[in-house]
Design a protein around this motif. Structure first.
Motif, PDB file in Angstrom:
ATOM      1  N   PRO A  16      74.263 -13.423  18.660  1.00  0.00           N
ATOM      2  CA  PRO A  16      74.770 -12.272  19.427  1.00  0.00           C
ATOM      3  C   PRO A  16      76.013 -12.590  20.255  1.00  0.00           C
ATOM      4  O   PRO A  16      76.892 -11.736  20.398  1.00  0.00           O
ATOM      5  CB  PRO A  16      73.601 -11.908  20.344  1.00  0.00           C
ATOM      6  N   SER A  19      78.871 -12.595  17.754  1.00  0.00           N
ATOM      7  CA  SER A  19      79.096 -11.227  17.297  1.00  0.00           C
ATOM      8  C   SER A  19      79.796 -10.398  18.363  1.00  0.00           C
ATOM      9  O   SER A  19      80.748  -9.662  18.074  1.00  0.00           O
ATOM     10  CB  SER A  19      77.761 -10.588  16.918  1.00  0.00           C
ATOM     11  N   THR A  20      79.346 -10.507  19.591  1.00  0.00           N
ATOM     12  CA  THR A  20      79.964  -9.765  20.690  1.00  0.00           C
ATOM     13  C   THR A  20      81.416 -10.187  20.890  1.00  0.00           C
ATOM     14  O   THR A  20      82.291  -9.335  21.096  1.00  0.00           O
ATOM     15  CB  THR A  20      79.167  -9.979  21.983  1.00  0.00           C
ATOM     16  N   SER A  24      84.301  -7.443  20.216  1.00  0.00           N
ATOM     17  CA  SER A  24      84.974  -7.001  21.445  1.00  0.00           C
ATOM     18  C   SER A  24      86.494  -7.110  21.337  1.00  0.00           C
ATOM     19  O   SER A  24      87.213  -6.345  21.983  1.00  0.00           O
ATOM     20  CB  SER A  24      84.459  -7.777  22.645  1.00  0.00           C
TER      21      SER A  24
END
Length: 144
Positions: A16, A19-20, A24
């Motif tokens: 995560p 991925s963030t 972003s």
């Protein structure tokens, strides 16, 4: 078996975060300007793919944990020693609030993984169309 899950579970934290970070960049770029650089779109596609794979890994961890590991934990036992019999009463366990929430939402995880992978596929399709549009325009202009 639980030790192997502990060693592998760092990917459930790393996935995560990665991925963030990847998604972003594209989101921040769309807020700053209407035209998003290609590299940010490619990073977002990779971020969505990482998120989908992380959810799939979480599903497999939960399946192994709840179907294989937890049922094999003995509830009690007796162990003969040289000084007598060592008796273990029943074992007990409890779930955290996050664990209970994960148990309640387990049926949504495959849908979430499918949505993330579909978003990645749509973004990859958009990138492919973007590259095709670039190739349709001439790369060298003849001024003569």
């Amino acid at each position: 078996m639980l030790d192997s899950l502990v060693r592998l579970s760092f990917t459930l934290v790393l996935g995560p975060l990665l991925s963030t970070a990847l998604v972003s960049l594209a989101l921040a770029s769309t807020i700053m300007s209407p035209k998003v650089p290609r590299v940010y779109l490619e990073a977002a596609a990779a971020g969505y793919a990482v998120a989908g794979l992380t959810v799939a890994l979480l599903i497999s961890f939960l399946r192994v944990l709840f179907r294989d590991i937890i049922p094999s934990i003995p509830l009690g036992g007796r162990l003969p020693t040289a000084y007598g019999v060592f008796t273990l009463r029943g074992s007990s366990g409890w779930y955290t609030d996050a664990g209970l929430l994960a148990l309640r939402l387990w049926s949504l995880y495959p849908l979430l993984a499918a949505l993330l992978i579909a978003a990645a596929a749509a973004l990859v399709y958009y990138l492919a169309r973007y590259y095709e549009d670039l190739l349709e325009e001439p790369l060298v202009y003849n001024t003569s």
